[in-house]
Scaffold this active site. Structure first.
Site, PDB file in Angstrom:
ATOM      1  N   GLY A 139       0.804  -1.214   0.000  1.00  0.00           N
ATOM      2  CA  GLY A 139       0.000   0.000   0.000  1.00  0.00           C
ATOM      3  C   GLY A 139       0.838   1.266   0.000  1.00  0.00           C
ATOM      4  O   GLY A 139       0.363   2.341  -0.344  1.00  0.00           O
ATOM      5  N   GLY A 140       2.090   1.143   0.422  1.00  0.00           N
ATOM      6  CA  GLY A 140       2.963   2.324   0.435  1.00  0.00           C
ATOM      7  C   GLY A 140       2.673   3.289   1.566  1.00  0.00           C
ATOM      8  O   GLY A 140       2.982   4.473   1.471  1.00  0.00           O
ATOM      9  N   GLY A 182      13.654 -10.473   2.471  1.00  0.00           N
ATOM     10  CA  GLY A 182      13.035 -10.900   1.222  1.00  0.00           C
ATOM     11  C   GLY A 182      11.651 -10.292   1.135  1.00  0.00           C
ATOM     12  O   GLY A 182      11.352  -9.304   1.816  1.00  0.00           O
ATOM     13  N   ARG A 185      -5.011  15.559   7.689  1.00  0.00           N
ATOM     14  CA  ARG A 185      -3.656  16.120   7.759  1.00  0.00           C
ATOM     15  C   ARG A 185      -3.337  17.055   6.604  1.00  0.00           C
ATOM     16  O   ARG A 185      -2.726  18.115   6.815  1.00  0.00           O
ATOM     17  CB  ARG A 185      -2.640  14.986   7.814  1.00  0.00           C
ATOM     18  N   TYR A 225      -0.756   6.244  22.018  1.00  0.00           N
ATOM     19  CA  TYR A 225      -0.690   6.859  20.682  1.00  0.00           C
ATOM     20  C   TYR A 225      -0.844   8.361  20.874  1.00  0.00           C
ATOM     21  O   TYR A 225      -1.855   8.819  21.420  1.00  0.00           O
ATOM     22  CB  TYR A 225      -1.827   6.294  19.847  1.00  0.00           C
TER      23      TYR A 225
END
Lengths: 543, 543
Positions: free
Chosen positions: A143-144, A277, A404, A465
C-alpha cells in the site's frame, strides 16, 4: 480533534479500494476539509502552503544498469517495468508527515529508478535474483503507507533502486472453512481482501487507520495492529502461514497452527520489513461476518481511572472487539467540535476522558458480552454515554488521515507517534513523552497540543498513541525531527518499545538498536546475510 | 489406561518438588504400581525386566581437559563442579522410553563428564566462556525431562561435555502485580514456582504432565504446553521477557508486551533448546489463584463428533480452562479399569468418546462460562457424565508417567508421541499415524494398542497425542525406533508438525529439517554461529 467534518462517513464494508497518489491521502472523491476549530486551536498564520505539485518534482534520471533493466523486462515483460514520472513519484517514501513535507518541498531524492509489478511468486524470486546479481536495492511495496521511512532505502553502494509493487498478487487463494483460515496474496489491499472474504461470509477483522491504502504484505512485514485488535488480535497474531521469497529461494512456514518444532520462525518473517526478502502469500485466521454490534462511549473522570478500567477488561475479561480511551486533551478537543466523537450526541458530562467500546459477533454472544463489559466498566467508575459517541467514532474512524493535508496546507504541523509498555509503567511513560514533545516544540516557539489515547490493550500492558498539533515553523521537517528525537529518547529512557504498530523503518533504527542490544542485532544481521548475501533487500531499513 | 491405581491422588498445589533419579520417574514415595488390567491387555510374557541398577552402569572416566576443569572450579568453586557417578547418571539423557531402556541396559555413553551448578547469570556466562575456549559441549539442564534426546548432545569433535544444572537459579525475582507478570529464574522447578506464586496469590497456570520434574528454563527452551493450555495458553504464549546467556554475552528481550519493533526475537529464543545459549530468567504472565472450579466428563458418540465440539469452542468460544477428548480406544481402556477416568464414577454410557472439560476462575465467571460451554457441548451432541470423570482425571493427571516403569518391568513397551495440524486435516492425520504405528508393530509380531487424545486446541487446529502399548521384543529400542520412524514419516507426509509440545532434540531432527526446509534451517544456523561461534551449545540438538 474532529476527523470527519462534512465528509462522507465510512465503514469497513463500504470503503473504496484506493490507490494512493502522493502526496495527499486517500480517495480523491472524499477530500479532507479543514474544520474551522482546528486552525483556530493552534493559531497557525493561515498562509496557504500546498507546496510543489507532484508533476513538478524533479527526479534524477533512472540509474538502473542497462543489463539489469533488460533482465527485468525479459522476466516480467515491458509493461511491468515502469519508470514514468508519476509512477516513480507515487512510490517515493511513505505517508509520515516528514515524507509528505519532503515531497511538497520538491524533494524527489528517494524515488525508485524503476517500479516493477511481478505477477507471481516465481516472478518475485526472479526479480530478487536479478537485483542480487546486479547489486540493485529492492523495496517491497503493497500500500505504500509506511510512516517510518520503510520505503526509503539507503542506496549507498547500490547500482539503483527497484520498487517491487505487488499489486498483481491480489488473489484470495483459498479459504479453509473447517480451519477458518484464508490464504491471501501479499499484494491484496486490506479493503479488497475484506471485500473478497465478505463475499464468502468471512471477515479478517483487521482495520488499521491506514486501511484505505495498506495491503496484506505490509501488514505482515510491519506487524500492523488494527482498531479491532481487542477482539481479533494484532496482525502478527492472526498469521498461521507465510511464503517468503528471498534472493536465495523460498521459505514456506506454518505447517501447523502451533508447534514446538524449534523457534517459531513465522516470527522472524513477521516484522522483517522487507530486509530478508518479500512476503508473497499469507495464511490468516478469518471469522464469520458479525451479525450484530454495539458501539458505545463511556465517560471516566480521568485517564488513570479509564486506564484501570481497560486493564480490568484486558486481565480478567471479557474483551470487547474495540477498546480505546482518549486522554483529557484528546477528549476535550473531540468535544469542542460539534461533529467529533462525543460531540452533539453526547448528553453526558464534559471534561474527563472518553472511552469507546465496540462489541461485534453473533447476536446473543454480543448481548451477553456487552452486559459483562458494562458491569466491569461500571465497577471501574465509568458512566455510559450511550451509542452516539461510539457510532460517531466507528463511522468516522478511517477519516483521520484525510485531515492532515488541509492542516498542512494551512500551516499547521500535525504528526503522530506511538509506543507500548507494561501497565505498571504506562502513566510515567505518558508523562515523559508528553513533556518531551511539549518542551521541545515550546522551546521552538510553537507550543503544541499533545493528545494521547490507548487503542491496543494486552493482559500485561497497552499502547500509547500521541497526536501532536502546532503551528509550522519555516523548516517543519527539522521542527518535527527535534520533537521526535526528544520523544524517542523519552521512550527509550522509560524502557518502553519504540513502536507498537508503526514498525522501525529508517526513522526508528537507532532507537531500535538500543532497544534490542548489539548481540540480538548481530543475530538478526546473521539471518539477513544467510538469506540475502548481497544485501539488496531494503538496505538501511531496520538493521 | 488407568494411571493412578492405588496411588495417592495428586493436585497441582500438593505435589512435592521432586529431583528425578534415573531411570525411574517421580517421587520415590509414590511408586507406580501395575494395574492388573494393563498387563493383561497386551499379553506380555510377565518376565520381570528391571535391568541394570543405576549404580552398576559403567561410565567412562570424565574426559574434561584439566585446564577446563580448573577454570570451572575457579569460577564456581569446587562444590559446584561435580563428577560423582550418581550425579553423572542422573544427568544422562532424559525420560523417553528409549532413554530409560538404554540406561536399564547399562548404556551410560551419554553421561556428561561434569555437572556444574552455577549460582547466577554471570556464573552461566563464565561457564559458557570457559567451555567455548576449551571446545567443551554445554548442555543446559533444569528438570531433565526431555523425551526427544534434548540432553544427549553429539560429542564428536568436542573435548568433553558439561551439563549446566540451573538448580541454584531458583528464585522468584519479582512480581509486578499491576502488569500481572512474574520474573522467575530458569532453574525453578514448575512445582516450586507454583508454590512461590501461590504464596502471593497467583498461579502460572502451566501444568504439563512432566510437572513433577520439569523447570522454567526447560519450559521456555522447548515451547512446553500444559494441561490448562485452553485457559492459560502455551508456555510460549505466557512469556513476556527472557534473559539469554550466550558464549558472546547477554541478550535481554521483552521491552514491552507487544511491539512492532522488528521481528519478535523472543520467539527466536523460545524453542531454541539450548543451541543458542542458556536461558537464565523468564518473565511470564501470572493469574490470580482461581477460587472456583468445575471439572466434568462429557460423552460423545465418536471422535469426530467430539472433535467438532472442541472446534466449536476453540473457534467461537467460550474456552474452558482444560479441554481434552480421548478417542474410542483410550476411552474404552479408561472405562475398562475401575479406577480409571470415566470408571466407577461414570454412570453414563460406555463406548464412544470421553471429553474432559475444566473451568477455573472467579466464582461467578466460572458459573457463567461453564453454562456457556455446556450449551455449546450439548448443541454438538455431547452428554454430560457429571463431575466424577472430570475430577477423576484432574486428581490423577500427573500420575501417568509413574505407570511406565512397572509396565517396562513387566515386559510391556509403552511410549507416547504427539503432533499438531489444522482442523481440516486432523481426521486424516489420526488415521495415518495410527496405521503407521499399528502396521509396523504388528509386522514385528507385537500388535499394539494405539490410543489417541486431543489435549490442546486452537482456532485453526489441534494437537494429537498418541499412546502406544505392546509387548516388548528382545530389542525394544529397535522395536520402538521402527514404529517411531513410521509415525514420523506419516506425520511429514500429512504435512503436520513433528511435535506439538515435546520439542525436536536429536530424535526429531531429520523430520524437523524436512518440515522447515533448507533455507529456514540456514537462517537458524546463522543465528547459532552469530551467538555461539565455537558451536559448543548443545551440539547435535535441533540444528
Amino acid at each position: 480533534m474532529n476527523i470527519h467534518a462534512d465528509s462522507p462517513r465510512t465503514d469497513e464494508t463500504a470503503l473504496p479500494v484506493v490507490h494512493l497518489r502522493r502526496p495527499r491521502w486517500g480517495d480523491p472523491a472524499t477530500p479532507g476539509e479543514l474544520p474551522a476549530a482546528a486552525a483556530a486551536l493552534v493559531g497557525a498564520d493561515g498562509t496557504e502552503r500546498r507546496g510543489v505539485a507532484p508533476d513538478d518534482v524533479v527526479l534524477a534520471e533512472p540509474q538502473l544498469p542497462v543489463d539489469a533493466r533488460s533482465a527485468l523486462v525479459e522476466a516480467l515483460g515491458e509493461h511491468h517495468v515502469i519508470d514514468d514520472h508519476r509512477s516513480r513519484i507515487d512510490h517515493t517514501r511513505g505517508y509520515s508527515t516528514p515524507d509528505i513535507l519532503a515531497l511538497r518541498s520538491g524533494d524527489g531524492t528517494d524515488a525508485p529508478d524503476v517500479v516493477v509489478t511481478p505477477g507471481s511468486h516465481d516472478d518475485v524470486l526472479r526479480v530478487l535474483e536479478i537485483c542480487a546479481e546486479h547489486r540493485v536495492a529492492v523495496v517491497p511495496f503493497t500500500g505504500g503507507t509506511s510512516v517510518v521511512g520503510g520505503l526509503a532505502p539507503d542506496r549507498t553502494g547500490f547500482a539503483g533502486v527497484v520498487t517491487v509493487d505487488l499489486a498483481r498478487l491480489d488473489e484470495l487463494v483459498d479459504i479453509d472453512e473447517i480451519s477458518r483460515t484464508a490464504t491471501l496474496q501479499a499484494g491484496l489491499r486490506g479493503v479488497r481482501a475484506e471485500e473478497l472474504l465478505r463475499a464468502k461470509g468471512y471477515t479478517l477483522g483487521h482495520f488499521p487507520q491506514s486501511y484505505a491504502g495498506a495491503g496484506i504484505g505490509g501488514y505482515a512485514a510491519t506487524r500492523s495492529a488494527g482498531q479491532s485488535s481487542a477482539g481479533y488480535g494484532r496482525f502478527d497474531d492472526m498469521v498461521e502461514g507465510m511464503v517468503l521469497a528471498t534472493p536465495r529461494g523460498t521459505i514456506a512456514l506454518g505447517a501447523a497452527p502451533k508447534s514446538a518444532a524449534g523457534p517459531d520462525l513465522r516470527h522472524l518473517v513477521l516484522g522483517s520489513e522487507g530486509v530478508l526478502g518479500i512476503i508473497t502469500e499469507v495464511t490468516v485466521r478469518v471469522h464469520p461476518v458479525p451479525d450484530h454490534r454495539v458501539f458505545e462511549g463511556w465517560h471516566f473522570d480521568d485517564f488513570d481511572a479509564g486506564a484501570a478500567a481497560l486493564r480490568a477488561l484486558a486481565q480478567d475479561g471479557p474483551m470487547p472487539t474495540v477498546l480505546r480511551l482518549s486522554d483529557e486533551m484528546e477528549t476535550a478537543i473531540n468535544l469542542a467540535d460539534p461533529d467529533g466523537a462525543g460531540g452533539t450526541d453526547a448528553a453526558g458530562p464534559t471534561g474527563g476522558c472518553l472511552a469507546v467500546i465496540g462489541v461485534e459477533g453473533a447476536h446473543d454472544e454480543v448481548e451477553a458480552r456487552h452486559a459483562a463489559v458494562t458491569a466491569v466498566l461500571e465497577r471501574a467508575g465509568g458512566v455510559s454515554m450511550g451509542e452516539g459517541p461510539g457510532e460517531s467514532w466507528r463511522t468516522g474512524r478511517f477519516r483521520a488521515p484525510y485531515l492532515r493535508d488541509p492542516l498542512l496546507d494551512a500551516g499547521v504541523l500535525v504528526e503522530t507517534l506511538e509506543t507500548v509498555t507494561y501497565w505498571s509503567r504506562l502513566a510515567d511513560l505518558k508523562v515523559l513523552v508528553t513533556a518531551a514533545l511539549t518542551d521541545t516544540l515550546t522551546a521552538a516557539g510553537t507550543a503544541p497540543l499533545v493528545m494521547c489515547h490507548i487503542s491496543h490493550v494486552y493482559p500485561a500492558g497497552a499502547s500509547l498513541y500521541f497526536t501532536v498539533v502546532c503551528p509550522q515553523t519555516d523548516d517543519p521537517i527539522a521542527q518535527w525531527a527535534a520533537a521526535k528525537t526528544a520523544a524517542n529518547d523519552a521512550i527509550r529512557a522509560a524502557g518502553a518499545s519504540i513502536t507498537h504498530h508503526h514498525a522501525v523503518g529508517r526513522d526508528h533504527r537507532a532507537t531500535y538498536h538500543a532497544e534490542i542490544g548489539d548481540l540480538a542485532l548481530d543475530a538478526l544481521r546473521a539471518v539477513k546475510v544467510a538469506l540475502d548475501p548481497a544485501g539488496v533487500c531494503n538496505p538501511g531499513i531496520l538493521i
